[in-house]
Design a protein around this motif. Structure first.
Motif, mmCIF file in Angstrom:
data_model
loop_
_atom_site.group_PDB
_atom_site.id
_atom_site.type_symbol
_atom_site.label_atom_id
_atom_site.label_comp_id
_atom_site.label_asym_id
_atom_site.label_seq_id
_atom_site.Cartn_x
_atom_site.Cartn_y
_atom_site.Cartn_z
ATOM 1 N N PRO A 1 50.471 91.654 12.332
ATOM 2 C CA PRO A 1 51.747 93.016 11.076
ATOM 3 C C PRO A 1 52.026 91.822 10.115
ATOM 4 C CG PRO A 1 51.976 93.681 13.184
ATOM 5 C CD PRO A 1 51.547 92.511 13.677
ATOM 6 N N VAL A 2 52.249 91.762 9.102
ATOM 7 C CA VAL A 2 52.331 91.273 7.852
ATOM 8 C C VAL A 2 53.837 91.815 7.354
ATOM 9 C CG1 VAL A 2 52.365 89.240 6.232
ATOM 10 C CG2 VAL A 2 50.787 88.937 8.190
ATOM 11 N N THR A 3 54.892 91.074 7.374
ATOM 12 C CA THR A 3 56.366 91.893 6.231
ATOM 13 C C THR A 3 55.918 91.712 4.655
ATOM 14 O OG1 THR A 3 57.994 90.166 7.448
ATOM 15 C CG2 THR A 3 57.466 92.254 8.707
ATOM 16 N N ASP A 4 56.461 92.479 4.451
ATOM 17 C CA ASP A 4 56.946 91.534 2.335
ATOM 18 C C ASP A 4 57.916 91.031 2.931
ATOM 19 O OD1 ASP A 4 55.292 94.194 1.955
ATOM 20 O OD2 ASP A 4 56.657 95.094 1.282
ATOM 21 N N GLU A 5 59.281 90.858 3.981
ATOM 22 C CA GLU A 5 59.148 89.530 3.425
ATOM 23 C C GLU A 5 58.666 88.100 4.540
ATOM 24 O OE1 GLU A 5 62.339 87.025 3.585
ATOM 25 O OE2 GLU A 5 62.695 89.149 2.838
ATOM 26 N N GLN A 6 57.802 88.297 4.850
ATOM 27 C CA GLN A 6 56.986 86.787 5.414
ATOM 28 C C GLN A 6 56.185 86.413 4.520
ATOM 29 O OE1 GLN A 6 55.015 88.749 9.225
ATOM 30 N NE2 GLN A 6 55.303 86.582 9.974
ATOM 31 N N ILE A 7 55.560 87.681 3.187
ATOM 32 C CA ILE A 7 54.518 87.578 2.218
ATOM 33 C C ILE A 7 55.784 86.703 0.670
ATOM 34 C CG2 ILE A 7 53.827 88.446 -0.104
ATOM 35 C CD1 ILE A 7 52.052 88.236 2.812
ATOM 36 N N ARG A 8 57.158 87.908 1.236
ATOM 37 C CA ARG A 8 57.894 86.176 -0.024
ATOM 38 C C ARG A 8 58.536 85.143 0.432
ATOM 39 N NH1 ARG A 8 60.003 91.844 -0.091
ATOM 40 N NH2 ARG A 8 61.356 92.014 1.552
ATOM 41 N N ARG A 9 58.854 84.803 1.678
ATOM 42 C CA ARG A 9 58.930 83.652 2.333
ATOM 43 C C ARG A 9 57.794 82.548 1.800
ATOM 44 N NH1 ARG A 9 61.112 86.014 7.378
ATOM 45 N NH2 ARG A 9 58.994 85.233 8.295
ATOM 46 N N ALA A 10 56.322 83.303 2.521
ATOM 47 C CA ALA A 10 55.461 82.074 2.128
ATOM 48 C C ALA A 10 55.121 81.917 0.477
ATOM 49 C CB ALA A 10 54.204 83.018 2.929
ATOM 50 N N THR B 1 39.160 83.477 2.441
ATOM 51 C CA THR B 1 40.486 84.001 2.602
ATOM 52 C C THR B 1 40.828 85.268 3.229
ATOM 53 O OG1 THR B 1 40.822 81.390 2.714
ATOM 54 C CG2 THR B 1 42.825 82.962 3.024
ATOM 55 N N THR B 2 41.132 85.780 1.843
ATOM 56 C CA THR B 2 41.655 87.202 1.543
ATOM 57 C C THR B 2 40.626 88.404 2.528
ATOM 58 O OG1 THR B 2 41.843 86.972 -1.127
ATOM 59 C CG2 THR B 2 42.063 89.219 -0.070
ATOM 60 N N SER B 3 38.948 87.491 2.561
ATOM 61 C CA SER B 3 38.018 88.502 2.965
ATOM 62 C C SER B 3 38.997 88.773 4.386
ATOM 63 C CB SER B 3 36.891 88.720 2.865
ATOM 64 O OG SER B 3 36.329 89.025 3.662
ATOM 65 N N LEU B 4 38.686 87.469 5.386
ATOM 66 C CA LEU B 4 39.180 87.417 6.447
ATOM 67 C C LEU B 4 40.224 88.019 7.048
ATOM 68 C CD1 LEU B 4 37.119 83.898 8.052
ATOM 69 C CD2 LEU B 4 36.725 85.941 8.173
ATOM 70 N N LEU B 5 41.322 87.360 6.173
ATOM 71 C CA LEU B 5 42.565 88.373 6.605
ATOM 72 C C LEU B 5 42.490 89.669 6.356
ATOM 73 C CD1 LEU B 5 45.632 85.644 4.607
ATOM 74 C CD2 LEU B 5 44.193 85.899 7.639
ATOM 75 N N GLN B 6 42.157 90.176 5.687
ATOM 76 C CA GLN B 6 42.065 92.122 5.097
ATOM 77 C C GLN B 6 41.155 92.786 6.686
ATOM 78 O OE1 GLN B 6 40.570 93.230 1.508
ATOM 79 N NE2 GLN B 6 42.645 92.630 0.459
ATOM 80 N N ASN B 7 40.437 91.421 7.010
ATOM 81 C CA ASN B 7 39.898 92.114 8.042
ATOM 82 C C ASN B 7 40.486 92.042 9.530
ATOM 83 O OD1 ASN B 7 36.826 92.834 9.229
ATOM 84 N ND2 ASN B 7 37.313 91.110 10.646
ATOM 85 N N VAL B 8 41.805 90.981 10.162
ATOM 86 C CA VAL B 8 42.235 91.333 10.276
ATOM 87 C C VAL B 8 43.865 92.300 10.284
ATOM 88 C CG1 VAL B 8 41.697 89.205 11.440
ATOM 89 C CG2 VAL B 8 43.383 89.578 10.143
ATOM 90 N N VAL C 1 45.539 92.174 7.409
ATOM 91 C CA VAL C 1 46.438 91.857 6.627
ATOM 92 C C VAL C 1 46.629 92.070 4.804
ATOM 93 C CG1 VAL C 1 47.903 89.826 5.482
ATOM 94 C CG2 VAL C 1 46.922 89.414 7.473
ATOM 95 N N HIS C 2 46.875 93.127 4.813
ATOM 96 C CA HIS C 2 46.304 94.449 3.181
ATOM 97 C C HIS C 2 47.214 93.865 2.679
ATOM 98 C CE1 HIS C 2 43.181 96.644 6.128
ATOM 99 N NE2 HIS C 2 44.828 96.902 7.479
ATOM 100 N N GLN C 3 47.949 93.554 2.749
ATOM 101 C CA GLN C 3 49.292 92.655 1.415
ATOM 102 C C GLN C 3 48.180 91.858 0.579
ATOM 103 O OE1 GLN C 3 50.131 93.186 4.545
ATOM 104 N NE2 GLN C 3 51.950 93.197 4.216
ATOM 105 N N ILE C 4 47.318 90.924 1.152
ATOM 106 C CA ILE C 4 46.708 89.428 0.399
ATOM 107 C C ILE C 4 45.345 89.846 -0.256
ATOM 108 C CG2 ILE C 4 44.739 89.631 1.877
ATOM 109 C CD1 ILE C 4 47.688 86.426 1.795
#
Length: 338
Positions: free
Chosen positions: A181-190, A18-25, A27-30
């Motif tokens: 693009p994924v924002t920090d606010e999206q991370i907070r909600r997630a 999950t982490t690798s595939l998301l970073q590959n597209v 989503v570097h915060q993950i």
């Protein structure tokens, strides 16, 4: 055909994929802990009526695929997931994904993985790896639990993608359809959503076999295994517990350590100090799972085996259940600041 892909080593396969595939597209915060926590991956279930490798079905994490699906959904990343009845169609689709530039996650059985140590090969079909390229008849494999990348022939990959038995993967593959693009606010909600889901899964699922109640349920039964099953079968059942915890899990209750790390990383997005305190509680639970694994191994290997030893094993699990109940109850009471 080799895609621009960087291998990522993780404590557990689906977290790593999950982490690798998301970073590959993009989503570097993950991170692995964030993926595990947002995906509400921590769980426990004991299903005595279902047997895997001659032992009861026991799991320390949620069902395969849910960490990836939940994490992507929480971050508004569309997902492609396919299963196949035809081996030929499964390979053709995989080849097309690679030609289109998509590294893909695959659910596989571990028994025939050629690069796995022999002692880790048994019939378990919920392992995850990434295919990131193909050279001739060899597929390029990034398995997050391994230190380096490897290769598998088309036959070897087909064999594990279509392994038989419980949780048969049926050629299953998955990947993020596109990066956004994924924002920090999206991370907070997630993070908030993931915590709420995990609280529900561990405290509020009806019935006695899942979550904290599931840990208590197996703890009660362990006290009777020696007399009811005989020492040999009871030892095999405990070996199953250790196998699912240590070999297919992350070692020593490692999912609890990962969840503790998730709460620490969550604190950077949601600076409530209660998260740090509860994180320490999950570390305590992980330590006790490790002690329980040592106790169970001693019984299985014949070093110990009295009724008192089974009682001690049971008490470890009762204590763990109370600690995890306390931790998730505390999480449920957190009031998030605007």
């Amino acid at each position: 055909m080799k895609l621009n892909y960087e291998h990522f080593q993780a404590a557990h396969c689906e977290n790593g994929v999950t982490t690798s595939l998301l970073q590959n597209v993009g989503v570097h915060q993950i991170t692995e802990p964030l993926a595990f926590g947002i995906g509400a991956g921590l769980f426990f279930v004991y299903i005595p009526l279902i047997k895997i490798n001659n032992g009861p079905a026991i799991a320390f994490r949620t069902l395969p695929g849910l960490v990836f699906n939940r994490t992507c959904k929480a971050l508004d990343i569309p997902v492609v997931r396919k299963k196949f009845s035809s081996k030929q169609k499964a390979q053709s689709y995989l080849d097309q994904c690679l030609a289109d530039g998509h590294p893909v996650g695959c659910q596989v059985g571990v028994y025939y993985l050629p690069y796995f140590p022999k002692e880790y090969r048994f019939h378990f079909n919920a392992h995850n790896l990434i295919v990131y390229g193909k050279e001739g008849d060899n597929y390029l494999i990034s398995d997050p639990v391994m230190e380096t990348v490897t290769t598998m022939t088309s036959y070897e990959l087909e064999r594990v993608r279509f392994a038989k038995g419980a949780l048969a993967p049926k050629g299953q593959l998955y990947y993020p359809k596109e990066g956004r693009p994924v924002t920090d606010e999206q991370i907070r909600r997630a993070i908030k959503k993931g915590i709420a889901k995990n609280v529900n899964n561990m405290l509020h699922i009806p019935g006695p076999i899942a979550g904290v109640d599931g840990i208590k349920f197996i703890a009660k039964r362990i006290k009777n295994w020696r007399d009811k099953l005989g020492l040999k079968t009871a030892g095999l059942y405990l070996a199953q517990l250790v196998r699912m915890q240590e070999e297919i899990g992350t070692g020593g209750g490692g999912f609890r350590y990962i969840y503790g790390a998730f709460l620490q990383q969550a604190h950077a997005y949601l600076p409530n100090d209660d998260l740090l305190e509860i994180s320490n509680t999950f570390t305590q639970a992980g330590d006790l799972w490790r002690s329980a694994a040592v106790q169970a191994s001693g019984i299985y290997k014949g070093r110990i085996g009295s009724q008192e030893d089974f009682n001690q094993m049971s008490e470890y699990l009762f204590e763990i259940a109370e600690i995890e109940k306390q931790a998730f109850t505390s999480l449920s009471k957190i009031t998030w600041k605007p």
